[in-house]
Design a protein around this motif. Structure first.
Motif, PDB file in Angstrom:
ATOM      1  N   GLY A 210       0.834  -1.204   0.000  1.00 23.19           N
ATOM      2  CA  GLY A 210       0.000   0.000   0.000  1.00 23.19           C
ATOM      3  C   GLY A 210       0.859   1.241   0.000  1.00 23.19           C
TER       4      GLY A 210
ATOM      5  N   THR B  79      -3.416  12.898  -2.519  1.00 24.37           N
ATOM      6  CA  THR B  79      -3.460  11.446  -2.626  1.00 24.37           C
ATOM      7  C   THR B  79      -2.314  10.948  -3.501  1.00 24.37           C
ATOM      8  OG1 THR B  79      -4.841  11.423  -4.621  1.00 24.37           O
ATOM      9  CG2 THR B  79      -5.995  11.478  -2.484  1.00 24.37           C
TER      10      THR B  79
ATOM     11  N   GLU C 254      -4.369   6.627   3.846  1.00 25.99           N
ATOM     12  CA  GLU C 254      -4.515   6.213   2.454  1.00 25.99           C
ATOM     13  C   GLU C 254      -3.762   4.911   2.197  1.00 25.99           C
ATOM     14  OE1 GLU C 254      -3.835   7.830  -2.122  1.00 25.99           O
ATOM     15  OE2 GLU C 254      -2.719   8.761  -0.482  1.00 25.99           O
TER      16      GLU C 254
ATOM     17  N   ASP D 182      -5.252   1.390   1.000  1.00 23.74           N
ATOM     18  CA  ASP D 182      -4.746   0.814  -0.242  1.00 23.74           C
ATOM     19  C   ASP D 182      -4.320  -0.633  -0.039  1.00 23.74           C
ATOM     20  OD1 ASP D 182      -3.928   0.823  -2.952  1.00 23.74           O
ATOM     21  OD2 ASP D 182      -1.874   1.366  -2.392  1.00 23.74           O
TER      22      ASP D 182
END
Length: 416
Positions: free
Chosen positions: A13, A23, A83, A87
């Protein structure tokens, strides 16, 4: 080296907050569009006119009031970590058992800078409104004036916010910090001390570092332009980059960006700020990373150099690459990351690692920002006419720092 005997360390990730957006997708899109540009630092550029910075745009990342961190670097890190965790698809038990290793050169040092406070910096750049503003209590990034707060608290805050109970380590050796942090994270997995590590780097623009570089004559007043003959120094950037590193057991069943094949450190101890003109120790680090990775110079498909835009660094790094890659050096493409996002200091190696993972996943190297005047003293290959296919799925990353700290990593796009 027999890689079959070395525990695999996979990247499952990634997350990023940068001048290109909040992002990792925005980061990659911005790299392909060559979108980053430095801007004035409110309150500082007025005093030191040659100082610009690659700054995170207002609202990126969006602030969650329920989980707002007190400082810029920590806010960026938390957003990038969340994030990356999403992920990778980490489950609550994996998060709880994870280690956290964050590299940062400045931490939340901006909170120590006195009176150029949230009005000129926080409010202007979306850093959050100061608590108590207007009620007679001066504040800086949410901390009351005069209150003591630890500077290097990013890793601890990330661990506390996510509820992780594994090792929690902050690494701060200048601009190689997140590179050294990456090596520490890899060692935790290879020694069996962690199955999952949240590894990253984070910086928030403060006043002292760029002003100091200006006094050193090492601040470019226009843009960060590594390997350009007209370069006049570096330009700082801010943000956070995070990778989820996992053992093969923890990563089983998950798609992976690839593997961290080899890492290495060295220190030349030549001078407090100047690199060793001989380049012996950066060469040693790169060769050691290649050896640990079980890769030869001809196996490297791309190099993400440290490439700060300072005159000495770029010339010496070219000599290092020529020594390490030999006759492969002229043909090996470089991706000059700092030309897009500036010098993110302690987060630089983490940003380079995220970039390596994205290059490996997409199988291509984005076009470099064109040079106005390529420097004949460092004739590196910087493809500028559209994306370049990644011919070999291995990326060499370099990061160097004041004090002579050197770091190299080989990232392999073949996950297994």
């Amino acid at each position: 080296m027999d890689l079959s005997a070395t525990p695999a360390v996979l990247v499952t990730g990634i997350g990023a907050v940068s001048c290109l957006g909040g992002t990792a997708d925005a980061f990659w899109t911005g790299l392909k569009a060559a979108a980053g540009r430095p801007t004035a630092v409110p309150g500082l550029t007025e005093r030191v006119p040659d100082v610009l910075a690659y700054q995170v745009p207002d609202g990126a990342p969006a602030t969650d009031a329920a989980h707002a961190a007190p400082g810029r670097a920590t806010r960026f890190a938390l957003s990038a970590v969340r994030e990356a965790v999403a992920d990778a698809g980490l489950e609550p038990r994996e998060i709880a058992g994870a280690a956290v290793v964050i590299g940062t050169a400045g931490g939340e040092g901006g909170a120590r800078e006195g009176d150029h406070t949230s009005e000129s910096k926080g409010t202007a750049k979306g850093a959050g409104t100061a608590k108590g503003a207007g009620d007679g209590e001066g504040t800086r990034d949410g901390a009351p004036a005069g209150a003591w707060e630890p500077v290097f608290s990013v890793a601890a805050t990330v661990g506390a916010e996510l509820g992780t109970f594994g090792p929690n380590i902050s690494v701060s050796n200048a601009c190689a910090a997140s590179g050294y942090a990456l090596s520490v994270a890899v060692d935790l997995i290879r020694r069996g001390e962690a199955d999952t590590v949240l590894l990253g780097g984070a910086e928030g623009i403060a006043w002292v570092p760029p002003a100091s570089f200006s006094r050193l004559g090492a601040a470019d007043p226009e843009t960060c332009r590594p390997f350009d003959a007209e370069r006049r120094g570096t330009v700082f950037g801010e943000g956070a980059a995070v990778l989820v590193l996992q053992s093969a057991r923890a990563a089983a069943g998950r798609p992976a960006y690839g593997r961290v094949l080899g890492t290495a450190w060295s220190c030349d101890a030549h001078h407090p700020t100047a690199p060793d003109p001989g380049g012996e120790q950066p060469v040693r680090a790169a060769r050691a990373a290649l050896e640990e990775a079980g890769r030869a110079p001809g196996d490297i498909g791309c190099v993400i150099p440290h490439g700060t835009g300072t005159v000495q660094n770029d010339v010496i790094e070219y000599r290092v690459l020529r020594e390490v890659l030999g006759d492969r050096a002229p043909a090996t493409p470089l991706f000059s990351l700092k030309a897009f996002i500036g010098h993110t200091a302690g987060a630089a190696a983490a940003f380079a690692a995220v970039t390596a993972a994205l290059i490996a996943r997409h199988g291509e190297i984005p076009a470099n920002i064109p040079l106005a005047s390529p420097d004949p003293e460092c004739p590196v290959r910087l493809p500028q006419d559209g994306p370049t296919p990644l011919e070999h799925p291995n990326v060499l990353v370099n990061a160097y720092a004041f004090g002579g700290s050197n770091f190299s990593m080989v990232f392999g796009g073949e996950a297994r």
